[in-house]
Write an enzyme that holds these catalytic residues in place. Sequence first.
Site, PDB file in Angstrom:
ATOM      1  CG  HIS A 118      -0.327  -0.003   2.541  1.00  0.00           C
ATOM      2  ND1 HIS A 118       0.163   1.137   3.133  1.00  0.00           N
ATOM      3  CD2 HIS A 118      -0.103  -1.003   3.421  1.00  0.00           C
ATOM      4  CE1 HIS A 118       0.642   0.842   4.324  1.00  0.00           C
ATOM      5  NE2 HIS A 118       0.503  -0.462   4.521  1.00  0.00           N
TER       6      HIS A 118
ATOM      7  CB  CYS B 251       1.627  -3.431   5.178  1.00  0.00           C
ATOM      8  SG  CYS B 251       0.108  -4.130   5.869  1.00  0.00           S
TER       9      CYS B 251
END
Length: 185
Positions: A145, A161
């Site tokens: 992301h 992440c």
Amino acid sequence: MMLSALAAGGLGTASAVQGQTLSQSNYRIPRHLMPRQIEVDESFVPGTIYAYNEQRMLYWITEPGRAIRYAIAIGAEGREFRGTAHVARKAEWPSWRPTATMVRLEPAVYGPYRSGLPGGHPRNPLGARALYLYRGGRDTLYRIHGTPQPWTLGRSFSSGCLRLANEHIEDLYDRVPVGTPVVVV
């Protein structure tokens, strides 16, 4: 992994992809962390994302022997995702809610956001785009992301992440279809 810059003079002379400056802040990403076209070993499968936690780099294999390299921020020690998955879903300006584990491990950091944040919120850590990683039909809870904190690129920083600058995830997002294999080592 056999990766090399296109230019013999080093990465600085390889061609940059989009996003010379960041629209969301006045921070300028150092040149060596900008996306660039590079040569890779021809054994890497086109249409696959390879991420290397130790290098803090992500590679989108565009064709045999060619890739776009993106700098990433990765999870703090012990929180990194490793293994294989695939992109099962994509979202523009995704909403975000910390996992129960994130709230438990760092209540002062994540507790105030346990109800979540809408997409586009300046404190939403998913940034402009998100690629949702699934394995065996199940959400891994890991994402590739964007980030509203581009100064974290090249560092261990997040809760697991793989984070790219917003302009860089927008570029990758447009290139990557749902179903794309992802290999993280």
